[in-house]
Motif scaffolding. Structure first.
Motif, PDB file in Angstrom:
ATOM      1  N   ARG A 161      31.358  20.655  39.049  1.00  0.00           N
ATOM      2  CA  ARG A 161      30.939  21.039  37.689  1.00  0.00           C
ATOM      3  C   ARG A 161      29.972  22.217  37.700  1.00  0.00           C
ATOM      4  NH1 ARG A 161      29.005  15.286  35.669  1.00  0.00           N
ATOM      5  NH2 ARG A 161      28.611  15.098  37.915  1.00  0.00           N
ATOM      6  N   LEU A 162      29.260  22.387  38.784  1.00  0.00           N
ATOM      7  CA  LEU A 162      28.410  23.557  38.988  1.00  0.00           C
ATOM      8  C   LEU A 162      28.862  24.247  40.261  1.00  0.00           C
ATOM      9  CD1 LEU A 162      24.804  22.114  38.358  1.00  0.00           C
ATOM     10  CD2 LEU A 162      26.410  23.020  36.669  1.00  0.00           C
ATOM     11  N   ARG A 163      28.984  25.553  40.197  1.00  0.00           N
ATOM     12  CA  ARG A 163      29.258  26.356  41.375  1.00  0.00           C
ATOM     13  C   ARG A 163      28.289  27.531  41.366  1.00  0.00           C
ATOM     14  NH1 ARG A 163      31.635  23.089  44.132  1.00  0.00           N
ATOM     15  NH2 ARG A 163      33.866  23.031  44.564  1.00  0.00           N
ATOM     16  N   VAL A 164      27.764  27.858  42.526  1.00  0.00           N
ATOM     17  CA  VAL A 164      26.857  28.989  42.667  1.00  0.00           C
ATOM     18  C   VAL A 164      27.454  29.926  43.704  1.00  0.00           C
ATOM     19  CG1 VAL A 164      24.514  29.750  43.192  1.00  0.00           C
ATOM     20  CG2 VAL A 164      24.888  27.496  42.155  1.00  0.00           C
ATOM     21  N   ALA A 165      27.673  31.180  43.319  1.00  0.00           N
ATOM     22  CA  ALA A 165      28.289  32.141  44.235  1.00  0.00           C
ATOM     23  C   ALA A 165      27.519  33.459  44.196  1.00  0.00           C
ATOM     24  CB  ALA A 165      29.755  32.374  43.865  1.00  0.00           C
ATOM     25  N   PHE A 166      27.418  34.079  45.358  1.00  0.00           N
ATOM     26  CA  PHE A 166      26.802  35.394  45.470  1.00  0.00           C
ATOM     27  C   PHE A 166      27.887  36.363  45.918  1.00  0.00           C
ATOM     28  CE2 PHE A 166      24.420  38.938  46.984  1.00  0.00           C
ATOM     29  CZ  PHE A 166      23.215  38.925  46.301  1.00  0.00           C
ATOM     30  N   PHE A 167      28.241  37.299  45.031  1.00  0.00           N
ATOM     31  CA  PHE A 167      29.296  38.266  45.332  1.00  0.00           C
ATOM     32  C   PHE A 167      28.708  39.364  46.222  1.00  0.00           C
ATOM     33  CE2 PHE A 167      33.538  39.677  43.934  1.00  0.00           C
ATOM     34  CZ  PHE A 167      33.571  40.933  44.512  1.00  0.00           C
ATOM     35  N   PRO A 168      29.272  39.585  47.412  1.00  0.00           N
ATOM     36  CA  PRO A 168      28.657  40.544  48.337  1.00  0.00           C
ATOM     37  C   PRO A 168      28.929  41.998  47.960  1.00  0.00           C
ATOM     38  CG  PRO A 168      30.660  39.623  49.304  1.00  0.00           C
ATOM     39  CD  PRO A 168      30.438  38.903  47.996  1.00  0.00           C
ATOM     40  N   ASP A 169      28.034  42.875  48.421  1.00  0.00           N
ATOM     41  CA  ASP A 169      28.213  44.325  48.342  1.00  0.00           C
ATOM     42  C   ASP A 169      28.460  44.797  46.910  1.00  0.00           C
ATOM     43  OD1 ASP A 169      28.300  46.901  49.352  1.00  0.00           O
ATOM     44  OD2 ASP A 169      30.460  46.841  49.707  1.00  0.00           O
ATOM     45  N   PHE A 170      27.524  44.492  46.033  1.00  0.00           N
ATOM     46  CA  PHE A 170      27.692  44.890  44.636  1.00  0.00           C
ATOM     47  C   PHE A 170      27.611  46.405  44.499  1.00  0.00           C
ATOM     48  CE2 PHE A 170      25.983  45.449  40.230  1.00  0.00           C
ATOM     49  CZ  PHE A 170      27.128  45.030  39.576  1.00  0.00           C
ATOM     50  N   ASN A 171      28.611  46.967  43.840  1.00  0.00           N
ATOM     51  CA  ASN A 171      28.663  48.397  43.537  1.00  0.00           C
ATOM     52  C   ASN A 171      29.535  48.577  42.299  1.00  0.00           C
ATOM     53  OD1 ASN A 171      31.313  48.062  44.487  1.00  0.00           O
ATOM     54  ND2 ASN A 171      30.830  48.867  46.523  1.00  0.00           N
ATOM     55  N   VAL A 172      29.787  49.819  41.907  1.00  0.00           N
ATOM     56  CA  VAL A 172      30.549  50.046  40.681  1.00  0.00           C
ATOM     57  C   VAL A 172      31.956  49.462  40.792  1.00  0.00           C
ATOM     58  CG1 VAL A 172      31.567  51.822  39.192  1.00  0.00           C
ATOM     59  CG2 VAL A 172      29.215  52.066  39.982  1.00  0.00           C
ATOM     60  N   LYS A 173      32.595  49.682  41.945  1.00  0.00           N
ATOM     61  CA  LYS A 173      33.965  49.198  42.106  1.00  0.00           C
ATOM     62  C   LYS A 173      34.034  47.682  41.992  1.00  0.00           C
ATOM     63  CE  LYS A 173      37.938  49.493  45.223  1.00  0.00           C
ATOM     64  NZ  LYS A 173      38.432  50.039  46.521  1.00  0.00           N
ATOM     65  N   ASN A 174      33.104  46.982  42.651  1.00  0.00           N
ATOM     66  CA  ASN A 174      33.094  45.519  42.543  1.00  0.00           C
ATOM     67  C   ASN A 174      32.655  45.071  41.157  1.00  0.00           C
ATOM     68  OD1 ASN A 174      34.038  44.921  45.127  1.00  0.00           O
ATOM     69  ND2 ASN A 174      32.001  45.143  46.029  1.00  0.00           N
ATOM     70  N   GLY A 175      31.732  45.827  40.546  1.00  0.00           N
ATOM     71  CA  GLY A 175      31.322  45.519  39.180  1.00  0.00           C
ATOM     72  C   GLY A 175      32.499  45.521  38.224  1.00  0.00           C
ATOM     73  N   GLN A 176      33.431  46.428  38.448  1.00  0.00           N
ATOM     74  CA  GLN A 176      34.599  46.514  37.572  1.00  0.00           C
ATOM     75  C   GLN A 176      35.496  45.285  37.673  1.00  0.00           C
ATOM     76  OE1 GLN A 176      34.840  51.390  37.906  1.00  0.00           O
ATOM     77  NE2 GLN A 176      36.631  50.185  38.475  1.00  0.00           N
ATOM     78  N   ARG A 177      35.350  44.507  38.737  1.00  0.00           N
ATOM     79  CA  ARG A 177      36.105  43.252  38.847  1.00  0.00           C
ATOM     80  C   ARG A 177      35.363  42.106  38.173  1.00  0.00           C
ATOM     81  NH1 ARG A 177      39.697  43.717  43.184  1.00  0.00           N
ATOM     82  NH2 ARG A 177      40.704  41.900  42.271  1.00  0.00           N
ATOM     83  N   ILE A 178      34.038  42.249  38.059  1.00  0.00           N
ATOM     84  CA  ILE A 178      33.212  41.160  37.536  1.00  0.00           C
ATOM     85  C   ILE A 178      33.053  41.240  36.021  1.00  0.00           C
ATOM     86  CG2 ILE A 178      30.890  40.152  37.596  1.00  0.00           C
ATOM     87  CD1 ILE A 178      30.709  41.093  40.536  1.00  0.00           C
ATOM     88  N   TYR A 179      32.749  42.434  35.497  1.00  0.00           N
ATOM     89  CA  TYR A 179      32.447  42.558  34.064  1.00  0.00           C
ATOM     90  C   TYR A 179      33.537  41.960  33.163  1.00  0.00           C
ATOM     91  CZ  TYR A 179      28.937  45.941  35.715  1.00  0.00           C
ATOM     92  OH  TYR A 179      27.898  46.559  36.356  1.00  0.00           O
ATOM     93  N   PRO A 180      34.842  42.206  33.427  1.00  0.00           N
ATOM     94  CA  PRO A 180      35.853  41.668  32.515  1.00  0.00           C
ATOM     95  C   PRO A 180      35.921  40.149  32.482  1.00  0.00           C
ATOM     96  CG  PRO A 180      36.749  43.464  33.829  1.00  0.00           C
ATOM     97  CD  PRO A 180      35.432  43.101  34.436  1.00  0.00           C
ATOM     98  N   ALA A 181      35.488  39.482  33.580  1.00  0.00           N
ATOM     99  CA  ALA A 181      35.652  38.032  33.695  1.00  0.00           C
ATOM    100  C   ALA A 181      34.465  37.239  33.170  1.00  0.00           C
ATOM    101  CB  ALA A 181      35.915  37.666  35.158  1.00  0.00           C
ATOM    102  N   ALA A 182      33.372  37.903  32.856  1.00  0.00           N
ATOM    103  CA  ALA A 182      32.148  37.192  32.467  1.00  0.00           C
ATOM    104  C   ALA A 182      32.285  36.564  31.080  1.00  0.00           C
ATOM    105  CB  ALA A 182      30.960  38.145  32.489  1.00  0.00           C
ATOM    106  N   ASP A 183      31.808  35.333  30.964  1.00  0.00           N
ATOM    107  CA  ASP A 183      31.675  34.690  29.645  1.00  0.00           C
ATOM    108  C   ASP A 183      30.264  34.870  29.106  1.00  0.00           C
ATOM    109  OD1 ASP A 183      34.296  33.423  29.365  1.00  0.00           O
ATOM    110  OD2 ASP A 183      33.670  32.156  31.039  1.00  0.00           O
ATOM    111  N   LEU A 184      29.270  34.761  29.993  1.00  0.00           N
ATOM    112  CA  LEU A 184      27.861  34.843  29.591  1.00  0.00           C
ATOM    113  C   LEU A 184      27.177  35.910  30.425  1.00  0.00           C
ATOM    114  CD1 LEU A 184      25.666  33.491  27.765  1.00  0.00           C
ATOM    115  CD2 LEU A 184      25.031  32.140  29.778  1.00  0.00           C
ATOM    116  N   SER A 185      26.475  36.793  29.747  1.00  0.00           N
ATOM    117  CA  SER A 185      25.749  37.902  30.373  1.00  0.00           C
ATOM    118  C   SER A 185      24.266  37.568  30.389  1.00  0.00           C
ATOM    119  CB  SER A 185      26.012  39.184  29.560  1.00  0.00           C
ATOM    120  OG  SER A 185      25.115  40.215  29.903  1.00  0.00           O
ATOM    121  N   GLU A 186      23.700  37.492  31.599  1.00  0.00           N
ATOM    122  CA  GLU A 186      22.287  37.138  31.760  1.00  0.00           C
ATOM    123  C   GLU A 186      21.427  38.410  31.736  1.00  0.00           C
ATOM    124  OE1 GLU A 186      20.781  34.145  32.308  1.00  0.00           O
ATOM    125  OE2 GLU A 186      22.480  32.787  32.613  1.00  0.00           O
TER     126      GLU A 186
END
Length: 346
Positions: A161-186
């Motif tokens: 029910r809870l998952r905690v993940a750290f996506f490695p090597d954050f950069n613009v290219k990886n950001g482009q995979r994350i932004y579309p999938a987010a439900d909640l922006s912290e």
């Protein structure tokens, strides 16, 4: 002196990063929005169209599946694409308060430990970002996220029910995979500390709802999307100044709060550090004795607001309406507008 709010380019952070959502928008209102982001306003009536909401839901789930698969390959952590994707991706700094997010995760975790049958809205907490090479506290917060994830993700009581993940090597290219999938922006910086970040804009443009303080561009995003479509918590700039001037005592907040006492004790006793009671001592002592960025002062408000988020996410049709309206009202945050403002006003 004159201030211009910055912006981000929709060509990269919507069209390139999220082609499925971009295609859906274009099919509904044409492609003029790509060059004139204010045209997204034409999506507003479609928030009440059940068929369009179904299409929006389908697109969002498909990009969440893609990110879940990518996370599995990069981290080995399985995540449920139907869970709420709670995303904080940005540079690591104490004022950005990634550790406030972790305190909330721990408060949820201990509630489940006390009552394994507790009904909670399933969440995937996703972090990404980098710390300056010599910034020890920021690096310790990164360690804390991964250490908490190691315990929470493996606990049978949590049962996924809870998952905690750290996506490695954050950069613009990886950001482009994350932004579309987010439900909640912290966007939870201490009020008065964030000049004008842009991650909040990229996430909102892709349909994420924001939980945030009244800080930086959060204020303008809230004004544009509507306070009813934005989860606001925490001290205002004026309240921050007042609390500091009156003599802030974070230790008293820990003494008066059973959840905070428990969290601090477990961070000290090695529960989340494989028995090493010294690893997180600097972080705990900094919070209890100094707390320069008022993490503990905003903890209760943040946890209460997160309960509102959980309740809102369970009302899926209402959440979809809010998501569509967030996108529809983000025209102001195009870099095209920023550049026009510089040309006209500066």
């Amino acid at each position: 002196f004159h201030n211009v709010t910055n912006g981000v380019t929709p060509r990269r952070f919507m069209v390139l990063a999220n082609p499925r959502l971009s295609s859906l928008i274009t099919s509904a209102i044409g492609d003029g929005w790509i060059r004139d982001l204010d045209q997204l306003r034409r999506l507003e009536p479609l928030a009440e169209d059940a068929a369009f909401r179904d299409q929006w839901r389908s697109v969002k789930r498909s990009v969440k599946v893609d990110l879940a698969n990518l996370l599995g390959r990069r981290t080995g952590i399985p995540v449920d694409p139907d869970s709420l994707f709670d995303v904080q991706v940005k540079r690591f700094h104490e004022y950005k308060r990634q550790h406030l997010n972790v305190l909330h995760i721990l408060s949820l975790y201990f509630r489940i430990k006390d009552n394994p049958a507790l009904e909670v809205t399933p969440r995937t907490f996703l972090f990404a970002g980098k710390a300056a090479p010599g910034y020890q506290m920021a690096k310790l917060i990164i360690k804390l996220i991964n250490a908490v994830g190691e315990v929470v993700n493996a606990d049978a009581d949590v049962n996924g029910r809870l998952r905690v993940a750290f996506f490695p090597d954050f950069n613009v290219k990886n950001g482009q995979r994350i932004y579309p999938a987010a439900d909640l922006s912290e966007q939870i910086s201490t009020a008065g500390k964030e000049a004008s970040g842009t991650g909040n804009m990229k996430l909102s443009m892709n349909g994420a709802l924001t939980i945030g303080t009244l800080d930086g561009a959060n204020i303008e995003i809230r004004d544009c999307v509507g306070s009813e479509n934005f989860f606001t918590f925490g001290l205002t700039v004026e309240q921050v100044v007042g609390l500091r001037s009156s003599g802030y005592d974070p230790g008293s907040l820990v003494r008066d709060s059973e959840p905070l006492r428990r969290i601090m004790q477990r961070l000290r006793d090695g529960t989340f550090s494989r028995g090493d009671s010294e690893l997180f001592r600097p972080l705990v002592e900094n919070l209890q004795w100094h707390d320069p960025f008022l993490v503990l002062a905003d903890f209760a408000s943040y946890v209460d607001c997160q309960q509102e988020v959980s309740a809102a996410y369970r009302e899926s049709e209402s959440w979809l309406r809010k998501s569509i309206l967030n996108v529809a009202r983000m025209g102001h945050f195009s870099s095209d507008r920023s550049i026009r403002d510089y040309c006209c006003e500066i």
